[in-house]
Design a protein around this motif. Structure first.
Motif, mmCIF file in Angstrom:
data_model
loop_
_atom_site.group_PDB
_atom_site.id
_atom_site.type_symbol
_atom_site.label_atom_id
_atom_site.label_comp_id
_atom_site.label_asym_id
_atom_site.label_seq_id
_atom_site.Cartn_x
_atom_site.Cartn_y
_atom_site.Cartn_z
ATOM 1 N N ILE A 156 65.963 91.582 62.200
ATOM 2 C CA ILE A 156 64.220 90.855 62.194
ATOM 3 C C ILE A 156 64.307 90.574 63.004
ATOM 4 O O ILE A 156 63.351 90.683 63.392
ATOM 5 C CB ILE A 156 65.013 89.577 61.386
ATOM 6 N N GLU A 157 64.908 90.376 64.215
ATOM 7 C CA GLU A 157 64.422 89.392 65.625
ATOM 8 C C GLU A 157 63.381 91.167 66.211
ATOM 9 O O GLU A 157 62.453 90.662 67.378
ATOM 10 C CB GLU A 157 66.000 88.934 66.576
ATOM 11 N N GLY A 159 61.306 93.123 64.702
ATOM 12 C CA GLY A 159 60.290 92.615 63.947
ATOM 13 C C GLY A 159 60.935 94.182 63.162
ATOM 14 O O GLY A 159 59.810 94.840 62.448
ATOM 15 N N LEU A 161 61.501 95.309 60.188
ATOM 16 C CA LEU A 161 61.546 94.398 58.318
ATOM 17 C C LEU A 161 61.546 95.213 57.439
ATOM 18 O O LEU A 161 63.019 95.180 56.472
ATOM 19 C CB LEU A 161 60.103 93.550 58.686
ATOM 20 N N GLU A 209 65.317 83.879 56.616
ATOM 21 C CA GLU A 209 64.621 84.473 58.224
ATOM 22 C C GLU A 209 63.191 85.569 57.964
ATOM 23 O O GLU A 209 62.049 85.282 58.110
ATOM 24 C CB GLU A 209 65.639 84.880 58.806
ATOM 25 N N LEU A 210 63.556 86.954 56.658
ATOM 26 C CA LEU A 210 63.291 87.697 56.511
ATOM 27 C C LEU A 210 61.687 87.094 55.958
ATOM 28 O O LEU A 210 60.645 87.363 56.908
ATOM 29 C CB LEU A 210 63.662 88.778 55.254
ATOM 30 N N LYS A 212 59.975 83.752 56.828
ATOM 31 C CA LYS A 212 59.162 83.392 57.445
ATOM 32 C C LYS A 212 58.377 84.557 58.160
ATOM 33 O O LYS A 212 57.417 84.213 58.416
ATOM 34 C CB LYS A 212 60.356 83.277 58.726
ATOM 35 N N GLN A 213 58.951 85.708 58.772
ATOM 36 C CA GLN A 213 58.118 86.567 59.239
ATOM 37 C C GLN A 213 57.434 87.549 58.181
ATOM 38 O O GLN A 213 56.065 88.151 59.092
ATOM 39 C CB GLN A 213 59.410 88.097 59.631
ATOM 40 N N MET A 216 54.827 84.964 58.522
ATOM 41 C CA MET A 216 53.829 85.173 59.576
ATOM 42 C C MET A 216 53.039 86.263 59.450
ATOM 43 O O MET A 216 50.958 85.959 59.607
ATOM 44 C CB MET A 216 54.341 85.192 60.574
#
Length: 768
Positions: A156-157, A159, A161, A209-210, A212-213, A216
């Motif tokens: 996730i960090e 990217g 996904l 967390e995913l 949230k990405q 965005m």
């Protein structure tokens, strides 16, 4: 053969699968990805077939026995009250730190029995439904949760996904299967269900967390689709996966009553909510200025909105639409979001305390710009956007309220503007410099230009909204013009009265009064021009009365202005007029010469008067000069003593009549007016005075009376007195006889004697 049929079926199935994968052009880019996926599947199937060929139920039993022995062997090291996470540390498994802090403790006996029974149940089901390999995979996955959580977090960090979501799905699948088995065994046992939930606690944070990405990316979708459309497609694919899982879980809930925690996620709905909030924020965020910082704040705000919305919708149609499945109908959904956000923003603006020009800007944008080719009517948005099917941004009731407020504010503004314009013009009247002249040399002030420029600006603004408002504004302008002209007339009169108190002030009184007169003609022409430009022919009758009233008022202003200028002339002529028909005059005074020079000098200035009024002015000056001359005769300042004096006086009168005739013919050059008839009256009177035979006096007087029937008895008596040779009886006889005679006046004759009074004999006169 059976083998060949099997091969054919395999080929047919493969063709069908490939056709399903390659339905859109953009899927060609993913051929390599599909090839690798199918290779993995093939390898997996082959491995399972090999395993199943030699592993049987006994092996599975051994596996279970071994696992049971392993679990119970760990119990020797546990003491009552040991944390559940001590068990989880087997094979490198690390417990959840947050939950460790919560001291969620259970006995090792409870842990062992619970997980053993639950895992055996899962393995049993998986073996008989999916085989041994699946059972082994499940066990490995179960004890690899912390490691998978870390890997997913890292993905996730970075990217990545899609890969992160794949691992998250695996984790959720493990948890959901365990929970489902627990639910099947004992649906009311929330304690055991909470244990599973706790063990997979980090997984929920990963999901958040995913998400949230994803949000965005969704928030910046119109930017992302231009820079990195693949990222957006990945987000949409993840959302689609979650939608499918949601549907599957909801179906299972209908059948079994069980649904995992956090389901349904409804990420598709959340995505549209995020888009809706993003659109609203984008619309609201375009206001960069306030009225205090920029008078044009609303115009700028609306223009930025127009540009942003058009750009966004064009991107949505050409690029964004390709990144979403057709059933999302993403363009129409976005179109509706923008329309609703705009409607909300326009209603907010309409509710503010807007100024008149701001109301016009808002209504012009809402009623015209929004549906024009500059925005929703843009050809590139067609045919998806049909401006005729768009709902109004603000209701008709709000539009009417704004228009009513606009008209009320405009009325006050116009009254104020007109008052200020007149006050400014009045300050010019007392200047020591002459007024400006137009291209033809006629004096004028800036008042008509200022007034009609203001009218034009407001009419042009109103025309941007609709025809109805334009007509209302025109009617308002002309109504206020009517009231304004009345004030203008009063101010011109006060200007004249102030001047009469001190004729040396203002220095340029004559020139500015000429400018006032000329302004009347300019106003007339401007009113006609304004009506022709902005009024429909079928509305002409509505304003005809108002127009007539304005013309009449302007004529009065001009007439009074001309009269005041002539008063100025005759005040200067007064001492010279007083010399007429006196002894000094008879002895050779040059009074008439001075009168002619003075009049001509004034008329050099009067040449700056526009033609309609200049013509009237010349005729009136001629008339007044003749009237004053005849009044001088009727004042009986002189009585001729003999025939020689009568002859000399009469000849002088004829000569002076000719001087007047020449002067006014010169002044009226080009006017086409026959002004000689006025001077003929002086000559006719001179003939009566010149007559040498008294017996013919009645005939001569009767001829005079027949030409000018407004001559009264006192005029004849005064005329005979000036002759100096008619007795009282003769006067009486002539007057009585004349009363019986017929008159034959010239049809073009304008009565002149009615303006002339004859002084009566007073006591001081008798004493003299």
């Amino acid at each position: 053969s059976t083998m060949e049929e099997t091969d054919r079926e395999a080929v047919a199935t493969a063709v069908q699968r490939v056709a399903g994968m390659l339905q859109r052009p953009d899927q060609l880019d993913k051929v390599e990805q599909y090839r690798r996926r199918e290779a993995r599947k093939k390898a997996s199937v082959e491995a399972r077939l090999k395993v199943q060929s030699w592993i049987n139920l006994t092996v599975c039993g051994v596996l279970v026995d071994f696992f049971s022995f392993y679990i119970f062997s760990q119990m020797e090291s546990f003491k009552p009250g040991t944390s559940v996470f001590s068990l989880c540390n087997v094979e490198g498994l690390t417990g959840n730190e947050d939950l460790r802090k919560n001291h969620l403790l259970i006995t090792c006996g409870e842990v062992a029995v619970f997980f053993l029974m639950l895992l055996l149940s899962c393995i049993y089901c998986l073996y008989f439904h999916g085989g041994v390999v699946l059972s082994v995979i499940f066990l490995l996955a179960f004890f690899s949760v912390p490691e998978i959580v870390r890997e997913t977090h890292d993905l996730i960090e970075r990217g990545e996904l899609l890969q992160a979501h794949r691992k998250l799905m695996d984790l959720e699948c493990s948890r959901d299967n365990l929970m489902y088995e627990q639910y099947r065994m004992d649906s009311k046992n929330t304690h055991d269900m909470n244990l599973i939930h706790t063990y997979f606690g980090d997984m929920q944070k990963l999901s958040e967390e995913l998400a949230k990405q994803l949000w965005m990316v969704v928030q910046r979708s119109l930017v992302t689709v231009r820079r990195d459309p693949t990222l957006l497609v990945s987000v949409v694919r993840i959302i689609e996966r979650e939608e499918k899982i949601d549907r599957r879980m909801l179906d299972r809930k209908k059948q079994t009553g069980f649904i995992p925690p956090g389901r349904p996620k409804m990420w598709k709905e959340k995505m549209f909510n995020i888009l809706e909030r993003t659109v609203s924020t984008r619309i609201e965020g375009t206001q960069a200025d306030t009225r205090e910082s920029d008078k044009m704040w609303l115009v700028r705000h609306l223009e930025i909105i127009r540009k942003y919305v058009l750009d966004d919708l064009l991107v949505a149609k050409t690029l964004l639409d390709q990144c979403f499945p057709p059933h999302y109908d993403i363009f129409n959904r976005l179109l509706d979001m923008y329309h609703q956000a705009l409607a909300t923003r326009m209603q907010e603006l309409a509710a503010e305390d807007l100024e008149a020009n701001e109301i016009v800007s808002l209504l012009t944008w809402v009623l015209n710009t929004y549906t024009s080719a500059e925005m929703m009517g843009n050809s590139e948005l067609s045919p998806e956007v049909d401006v005729n099917s768009l709902d109004p941004l603000i209701s008709q009731n709000v539009v009417d309220q704004l228009l009513s407020k606009y008209m009320s504010t405009l009325t006050s503004n116009i009254i104020g503007w007109l008052r200020k314009a007149l006050e400014t013009d009045k300050k010019d009247w007392i200047k020591e410099t002459e007024p400006e002249a137009d291209q033809d040399g006629y004096y004028q002030t800036t008042l008509p230009a200022i007034v009609f420029q203001m009218f034009e600006q407001n009419l042009q603004v109103a025309a941007q909204i609709n025809e109805d408002l334009k007509t209302k504004v025109l009617i308002l302008c002309l109504q206020q013009m009517n009231s304004f002209l009345t004030r203008y007339k009063d101010e011109a009169q006060l200007y004249k009265e102030d001047h009469l108190k001190n004729r040396q002030y203002p220095q340029c009184y004559v020139q500015y009064m000429i400018a006032v007169i000329n302004n009347c003609q300019t106003f007339k022409e401007s009113i006609i021009s304004l009506k022709r430009k902005y009024l429909k022919s079928d509305m002409e009758d509505t304003l005809s009365i108002s127009h007539t009233n304005m013309d009449a008022t302007l004529d009065v202003i001009a007439k009074e202005g001309c009269s005041s200028l002539l008063d100025e002339v005759f005040m200067d002529l007064e001492p010279h007029l007083n010399e007429l028909m006196t002894k000094k005059w008879l002895m050779g005074s040059n009074a008439v010469g001075t009168i002619c020079v003075t009049v001509e000098d004034y008329f050099n200035d009067f040449a700056k008067i526009k033609k309609p009024y200049k013509k009237t002015m010349t005729l009136e000056a001629h008339r007044r000069v003749v009237v004053e001359y005849i009044r001088a005769i009727m004042l009986k300042r002189i009585s001729f003593k003999n025939a020689e004096e009568r002859k000399e006086g009469a000849e002088r009168m004829i000569k002076e009549a000719e001087q007047f005739r020449f002067l006014f013919k010169k002044l009226a050059a080009g006017s086409g007016e026959d002004t000689e008839g006025l001077c003929d009256i002086i000559e006719a009177i001179a003939e009566v005075i010149k007559l040498t035979d008294p017996s013919l006096l009645y005939l001569e007087v009767s001829t005079l009376v027949s030409k000018y029937p407004d001559i009264r008895d006192d005029h004849i008596a005064a005329l005979l007195t000036v002759r100096g040779d008619a007795s009282r009886d003769m006067k009486q006889t002539i007057i009585e006889t004349l009363d019986q005679g017929p008159s034959q006046p010239n049809p073009n004759y304008v009565p002149i004697f009615k303006e002339i009074t004859v002084p009566t004999l007073t006591v001081p006169k008798l004493l003299k």
